[in-house]
Design a protein around this motif. Structure first.
Motif, PDB file in Angstrom:
ATOM      1  N   ASP A  30     -56.486  60.719  98.590  1.00  0.00           N
ATOM      2  CA  ASP A  30     -55.672  61.608  98.293  1.00  0.00           C
ATOM      3  C   ASP A  30     -55.117  61.408  96.527  1.00  0.00           C
ATOM      4  OD1 ASP A  30     -53.083  63.149  97.902  1.00  0.00           O
ATOM      5  OD2 ASP A  30     -52.813  62.995  99.703  1.00  0.00           O
ATOM      6  N   SER A  55     -49.920  68.531 101.506  1.00  0.00           N
ATOM      7  CA  SER A  55     -50.634  67.637 102.324  1.00  0.00           C
ATOM      8  C   SER A  55     -51.666  68.332 102.548  1.00  0.00           C
ATOM      9  CB  SER A  55     -49.671  67.425 103.354  1.00  0.00           C
ATOM     10  OG  SER A  55     -49.757  68.550 104.485  1.00  0.00           O
ATOM     11  N   VAL A  56     -52.594  67.405 103.192  1.00  0.00           N
ATOM     12  CA  VAL A  56     -53.842  67.671 103.835  1.00  0.00           C
ATOM     13  C   VAL A  56     -53.617  69.041 104.698  1.00  0.00           C
ATOM     14  CG1 VAL A  56     -55.943  67.105 104.992  1.00  0.00           C
ATOM     15  CG2 VAL A  56     -55.145  65.598 103.108  1.00  0.00           C
ATOM     16  N   CYS A  85     -60.213  64.860  98.469  1.00  0.00           N
ATOM     17  CA  CYS A  85     -59.350  63.715  99.444  1.00  0.00           C
ATOM     18  C   CYS A  85     -60.539  63.058 100.638  1.00  0.00           C
ATOM     19  CB  CYS A  85     -58.334  64.537 100.533  1.00  0.00           C
ATOM     20  SG  CYS A  85     -56.844  64.924  99.774  1.00  0.00           S
ATOM     21  N   SER A  86     -61.367  64.144 100.910  1.00  0.00           N
ATOM     22  CA  SER A  86     -62.525  63.645 101.760  1.00  0.00           C
ATOM     23  C   SER A  86     -63.299  62.735 100.853  1.00  0.00           C
ATOM     24  CB  SER A  86     -63.310  64.689 102.199  1.00  0.00           C
ATOM     25  OG  SER A  86     -64.398  64.470 102.977  1.00  0.00           O
ATOM     26  N   PHE A 129     -58.659  70.372  96.669  1.00  0.00           N
ATOM     27  CA  PHE A 129     -57.974  69.291  97.179  1.00  0.00           C
ATOM     28  C   PHE A 129     -58.631  68.801  98.324  1.00  0.00           C
ATOM     29  CE2 PHE A 129     -54.328  67.657  99.899  1.00  0.00           C
ATOM     30  CZ  PHE A 129     -53.913  66.929  98.995  1.00  0.00           C
ATOM     31  N   LEU A 130     -58.940  69.138  99.392  1.00  0.00           N
ATOM     32  CA  LEU A 130     -59.319  68.799 100.483  1.00  0.00           C
ATOM     33  C   LEU A 130     -60.875  68.195 100.210  1.00  0.00           C
ATOM     34  CD1 LEU A 130     -58.881  71.856 102.752  1.00  0.00           C
ATOM     35  CD2 LEU A 130     -57.742  69.604 103.148  1.00  0.00           C
ATOM     36  N   ALA A 181     -52.879  72.178 102.901  1.00  0.00           N
ATOM     37  CA  ALA A 181     -54.140  72.698 102.379  1.00  0.00           C
ATOM     38  C   ALA A 181     -54.923  73.215 103.447  1.00  0.00           C
ATOM     39  CB  ALA A 181     -54.728  71.531 101.624  1.00  0.00           C
ATOM     40  N   GLU A 182     -55.001  72.842 104.438  1.00  0.00           N
ATOM     41  CA  GLU A 182     -55.892  73.446 105.698  1.00  0.00           C
ATOM     42  C   GLU A 182     -55.345  74.625 106.097  1.00  0.00           C
ATOM     43  OE1 GLU A 182     -55.993  69.952 108.296  1.00  0.00           O
ATOM     44  OE2 GLU A 182     -57.792  69.321 107.737  1.00  0.00           O
ATOM     45  N   LYS A 237     -58.845  74.052  98.683  1.00  0.00           N
ATOM     46  CA  LYS A 237     -60.144  73.494  99.141  1.00  0.00           C
ATOM     47  C   LYS A 237     -60.698  72.524  98.272  1.00  0.00           C
ATOM     48  CE  LYS A 237     -62.111  77.937 100.919  1.00  0.00           C
ATOM     49  NZ  LYS A 237     -63.092  79.095 100.631  1.00  0.00           N
TER      50      LYS A 237
END
Length: 167
Positions: A58, A15-16, A53-54, A49-50, A19-20, A47
Motif C-alpha cells: 500500500d 482502501s483496497v 498494492c499487490s 492502486f490495486l 478500490a475494488e 486499478k
C-alpha cells in the motif's frame, strides 16, 4: 490515515476494499456516490492502486484519495499521487470530479489540500499535466498554485516546487 479536510470537502485515502468497489461499480455499504462516480479515470486509478498494492504494498499516504462533499457526504471524485515520492522528493498528481460537480471549485480546493499535504510530507516538487483543449484542468492547477512549465504537441505541463529548507 488522516483525512484531509477543507472548507467544503473531505479527502480520504481509499482502501483496497473501496478500490475494488470502484472497479466493480458498486459503492460499499454506507458510502454515497454522486451520479457519474466512479468515472473511467477513477476506475483506472483504482486499478493502478490495486496493482501497486499487490506488487509493492500500500503506497499510502501517497496513493489515491476520494473527494467527499462535506454538505451531503457524497463522493464526487478523486485526487491522487501516481506513486510515492521518488528519491528526489518529486511526485505526479491527477484529479477529477464528476460532471455535476465541475465548475464549482471543488477540484482546485482538493488539489490545494493535496499540495499542502505533499509539502508538509517532505515532497519537493509536484507535477501534473492537462491536454491543450482541457482549459478547465489547466485552470484547476494554476488556481491551486501550480505553474506552467512546458508543453508538447498534446499536453501542457505544470509544476510547483518548494525549497526543502522552507518546510
Amino acid at each position: 490515515m488522516t483525512d484531509l479536510v477543507t472548507e467544503r470537502l473531505v479527502l480520504y485515502p481509499i482502501s483496497v476494499a473501496e478500490a475494488e468497489q470502484m472497479v466493480a461499480g458498486r459503492p460499499a455499504a454506507g458510502t454515497a456516490w454522486e451520479p457519474g462516480f466512479p468515472t473511467e479515470g477513477d476506475v483506472s486509478v483504482a486499478k493502478r492502486f490495486l496493482a501497486r498494492c499487490s506488487a509493492t504494498g500500500d503506497p499510502r499516504p501517497f496513493g489515491p484519495y476520494a473527494i467527499r462533499r462535506r454538505s451531503d457526504h457524497r463522493v464526487i471524485g478523486g485526487v491522487d499521487f501516481h506513486s510515492p515520492p521518488d528519491e528526489h522528493g518529486h511526485v505526479t498528481i491527477g484529479y477529477g470530479v464528476v460532471p455535476s460537480a465541475q465548475g464549482k471549485g471543488y477540484a482546485s480546493e482538493a488539489l490545494r489540500a493535496l499540495l499542502s499535504f505533499a509539502r508538509a510530507g517532505g515532497v519537493v516538487s509536484v507535477k501534473g499535466d492537462a491536454d491543450h483543449d482541457n482549459v478547465a484542468s489547466q485552470r484547476v492547477m494554476t488556481t491551486a498554485g501550480m505553474l506552467p512549465v512546458g508543453e508538447d504537441e498534446r499536453v501542457a505541463y505544470f509544476a510547483v516546487t518548494w525549497d526543502s529548507a522552507a518546510m
